[in-house]
Scaffold this motif. Structure first.
Motif, mmCIF file in Angstrom:
data_model
loop_
_atom_site.group_PDB
_atom_site.id
_atom_site.type_symbol
_atom_site.label_atom_id
_atom_site.label_comp_id
_atom_site.label_asym_id
_atom_site.label_seq_id
_atom_site.Cartn_x
_atom_site.Cartn_y
_atom_site.Cartn_z
ATOM 1 N N ALA A 152 60.691 114.821 21.315
ATOM 2 C CA ALA A 152 61.497 113.957 20.449
ATOM 3 C C ALA A 152 60.682 113.448 19.262
ATOM 4 N N LEU A 153 59.429 113.067 19.518
ATOM 5 C CA LEU A 153 58.570 112.587 18.430
ATOM 6 C C LEU A 153 58.293 113.684 17.410
ATOM 7 N N ALA A 154 58.048 114.902 17.894
ATOM 8 C CA ALA A 154 57.775 116.011 16.979
ATOM 9 C C ALA A 154 58.992 116.317 16.114
ATOM 10 N N ALA A 155 60.185 116.282 16.723
ATOM 11 C CA ALA A 155 61.405 116.529 15.950
ATOM 12 C C ALA A 155 61.612 115.437 14.906
ATOM 13 N N HIS A 156 61.358 114.185 15.297
ATOM 14 C CA HIS A 156 61.502 113.077 14.345
ATOM 15 C C HIS A 156 60.481 113.196 13.215
ATOM 16 N N ARG A 157 59.252 113.572 13.556
ATOM 17 C CA ARG A 157 58.221 113.725 12.523
ATOM 18 C C ARG A 157 58.598 114.808 11.526
ATOM 19 N N GLN A 158 59.122 115.916 12.008
ATOM 20 C CA GLN A 158 59.512 116.990 11.102
ATOM 21 C C GLN A 158 60.657 116.567 10.191
ATOM 22 N N ARG A 159 61.617 115.795 10.744
ATOM 23 C CA ARG A 159 62.710 115.306 9.893
ATOM 24 C C ARG A 159 62.174 114.387 8.809
ATOM 25 N N GLN A 160 61.234 113.515 9.171
ATOM 26 C CA GLN A 160 60.649 112.608 8.188
ATOM 27 C C GLN A 160 59.865 113.371 7.130
ATOM 28 N N GLU A 161 59.149 114.403 7.547
ATOM 29 C CA GLU A 161 58.392 115.203 6.586
ATOM 30 C C GLU A 161 59.321 115.897 5.598
ATOM 31 N N ARG A 162 60.429 116.442 6.106
ATOM 32 C CA ARG A 162 61.389 117.091 5.203
ATOM 33 C C ARG A 162 61.997 116.081 4.240
ATOM 34 N N HIS A 163 62.271 114.880 4.742
ATOM 35 C CA HIS A 163 62.823 113.833 3.878
ATOM 36 C C HIS A 163 61.826 113.453 2.786
ATOM 37 N N LEU A 164 60.551 113.323 3.151
ATOM 38 C CA LEU A 164 59.534 112.970 2.162
ATOM 39 C C LEU A 164 59.368 114.068 1.121
ATOM 40 N N VAL A 165 59.421 115.318 1.572
ATOM 41 C CA VAL A 165 59.302 116.433 0.629
ATOM 42 C C VAL A 165 60.447 116.403 -0.373
ATOM 43 N N ARG A 166 61.670 116.161 0.131
ATOM 44 C CA ARG A 166 62.816 116.088 -0.779
ATOM 45 C C ARG A 166 62.684 114.913 -1.735
ATOM 46 N N ALA A 167 62.241 113.759 -1.207
ATOM 47 C CA ALA A 167 62.089 112.577 -2.062
ATOM 48 C C ALA A 167 61.041 112.813 -3.141
ATOM 49 N N HIS A 168 59.918 113.422 -2.768
ATOM 50 C CA HIS A 168 58.879 113.712 -3.752
ATOM 51 C C HIS A 168 59.367 114.722 -4.783
ATOM 52 N N SER A 169 60.143 115.708 -4.328
ATOM 53 C CA SER A 169 60.658 116.710 -5.261
ATOM 54 C C SER A 169 61.593 116.075 -6.279
ATOM 55 N N VAL A 170 62.460 115.179 -5.809
ATOM 56 C CA VAL A 170 63.377 114.495 -6.718
ATOM 57 C C VAL A 170 62.607 113.613 -7.695
ATOM 58 N N ALA A 171 61.603 112.884 -7.171
ATOM 59 C CA ALA A 171 60.820 112.001 -8.026
ATOM 60 C C ALA A 171 60.051 112.788 -9.082
ATOM 61 N N GLU A 172 59.480 113.919 -8.689
ATOM 62 C CA GLU A 172 58.736 114.726 -9.646
ATOM 63 C C GLU A 172 59.667 115.357 -10.674
ATOM 64 N N ALA A 173 60.854 115.772 -10.234
ATOM 65 C CA ALA A 173 61.827 116.313 -11.187
ATOM 66 C C ALA A 173 62.240 115.246 -12.192
ATOM 67 N N LEU A 174 62.406 114.012 -11.701
ATOM 68 C CA LEU A 174 62.746 112.909 -12.596
ATOM 69 C C LEU A 174 61.627 112.663 -13.597
ATOM 70 N N MET A 175 60.386 112.687 -13.122
ATOM 71 C CA MET A 175 59.262 112.426 -14.019
ATOM 72 C C MET A 175 59.111 113.541 -15.042
ATOM 73 N N ARG A 176 59.360 114.778 -14.623
ATOM 74 C CA ARG A 176 59.285 115.888 -15.579
ATOM 75 C C ARG A 176 60.386 115.780 -16.631
ATOM 76 N N THR A 177 61.525 115.206 -16.228
ATOM 77 C CA THR A 177 62.600 114.995 -17.194
ATOM 78 C C THR A 177 62.220 113.916 -18.196
ATOM 79 N N LEU A 178 61.570 112.864 -17.699
ATOM 80 C CA LEU A 178 61.155 111.782 -18.592
ATOM 81 C C LEU A 178 59.982 112.216 -19.460
ATOM 82 N N LEU A 179 58.931 112.731 -18.826
ATOM 83 C CA LEU A 179 57.757 113.202 -19.555
ATOM 84 C C LEU A 179 57.885 114.712 -19.745
ATOM 85 N N ARG A 180 58.621 115.083 -20.746
ATOM 86 C CA ARG A 180 58.864 116.501 -20.984
ATOM 87 C C ARG A 180 57.574 117.194 -21.413
ATOM 88 N N PRO A 181 57.437 118.471 -21.082
ATOM 89 C CA PRO A 181 56.228 119.193 -21.488
ATOM 90 C C PRO A 181 55.996 119.092 -22.992
#
Length: 355
Positions: A94-123
């Motif tokens: 159960a702990l391993a399954a919960h950890r993997q769900r949290q890791e996937r959530h963090l990856v998605r959150a970081h991806s969204v945040a980085e996409a937002l920052m790339r939109t703000l700070l355009r190349p």
């Protein structure tokens, strides 16, 4: 850390024959599934649990120590250990399954945040109007691009205008202010003929943001630059920011001028910002940076010597282009400090076609 379960088993197998028989070291295997849950997935943890129970039985019925025999395999305390290991294994799955769900959530959150920052700070484009440009951004938040530093450059009828700034704070809390500042800049540079008027528009934007978030201490240090190709000069309005640096004919110097309070603190002083000008010739590079660069410390606590490092690299060589300066700083800064703990933004500008 995926080696941790194997190391745990190796430690148990090493201790078992070295300890007296009354010391059931194999009972330590009860904790193995939870240990595995920190690094492995649910299926792997289930397999580790089965292996732990089997290994407990093997050790219990193996005469590796004096007095140990096969009949002890089914003694009550060993059966209790098997049951406990199984229950802990279920918890580990159960702990391993919960950890993997949290890791996937963090990856998605970081991806969204980085996409937002790339939109703000355009190349940064290689060329904007009559200016060659290059930029670099590093976040002080490990593993993410989200931060409180900002930069941008725009070609307008009044000339090429650029900004570099540093919002109080860092991380996700600063992103909202970064968005407001860049939005105000991108609109004002086309509407206002005077660079000081652009700064005033941004000042009002910061004040509105401070009122919305109820933060009386919100401020933004910023330097605004306007390049006039006809006059071959830059106009600078500095709101409490790091002074721009000019690399010109082998010389490196900071362009000092009358500073103004950071954006958002105009209520403390009613004076308008003062613009100052410097000539910029063919082959010159204007460097704008945030304090994350000049305040980066080495192991002795010494700050990054920006001017000295630029002189050592470009004093006797040919005139650099903006990308040369950015590439040098990007590789030289890690040699000075092991970890950058503050956001770093750098923008390098130079006249195109020799001015």
């Amino acid at each position: 850390m995926r080696w941790l379960p194997a190391a745990f088993v190796a430690a148990v197998l090493l201790l078992e024959p070295l300890t007296p028989t009354p010391w059931p070291v194999s009972f330590m295997l009860i904790a193995l599934p939870v240990t595995a849950a920190f690094t492995l997935g649910p299926v792997s943890v289930a397999a580790v649990t089965v292996g732990a129970v089997v290994l407990e039985g093997v050790i219990a019925g193996t005469p590796c120590c004096t007095g140990r025999n096969i009949h002890q395999l089914w003694e009550g305390h060993h059966i209790a250990a098997y049951i406990a290991t199984t229950l802990v294994g279920i918890l580990g799955v159960a702990l391993a399954a919960h950890r993997q769900r949290q890791e996937r959530h963090l990856v998605r959150a970081h991806s969204v945040a980085e996409a937002l920052m790339r939109t703000l700070l355009r190349p940064v484009p290689h060329q904007v109007g009559r200016v060659l440009a290059a930029g670099l951004y590093r976040s002080g938040e490990v593993g993410t691009m989200v931060g409180g530093d900002l930069y941008d450059i725009r070609a307008t009828e009044s000339g090429e205008r650029a900004i570099i700034g540093d919002v109080r704070g860092k991380g996700l809390k600063a992103v909202r202010t970064v968005a407001g500042i860049l939005g105000a800049f991108r609109e004002a540079v086309h509407d206002q003929g005077d660079l000081r008027a652009v700064a005033l528009r941004m000042e009002r934007s910061v004040l509105r943001e401070a009122e919305d978030v109820r933060d009386d201490e919100l401020f933004v240090t910023a330097a605004l630059v306007e390049y006039d190709a006809e006059a071959r000069q830059v106009t600078i309005v500095n709101h409490g920011h790091v002074e721009p640096v000019l690399i010109s004919r082998g010389e490196v110097r900071a362009l000092a001028g009358p500073p103004a309070l950071p954006l958002g603190l105009s209520r403390l002083c009613g004076e308008r910002p003062v613009a100052y000008r410097h000539p910029v010739g063919p082959g010159d590079v204007l460097l704008l940076c945030t304090d994350g660069l000049v305040e980066a410390r080495d192991h002795t606590g010494a700050f990054y010597p920006l001017l000295d490092r630029l002189r050592a690299r470009f004093a006797d060589g040919p005139a650099p282009c903006p990308s040369d300066v950015i590439d040098f700083l990007n590789t030289d800064l890690p040699h000075h400090t092991r970890a950058v703990h503050d956001d770093v933004a750098i923008l390098a500008l130079a006249p195109a076609d020799g001015g």
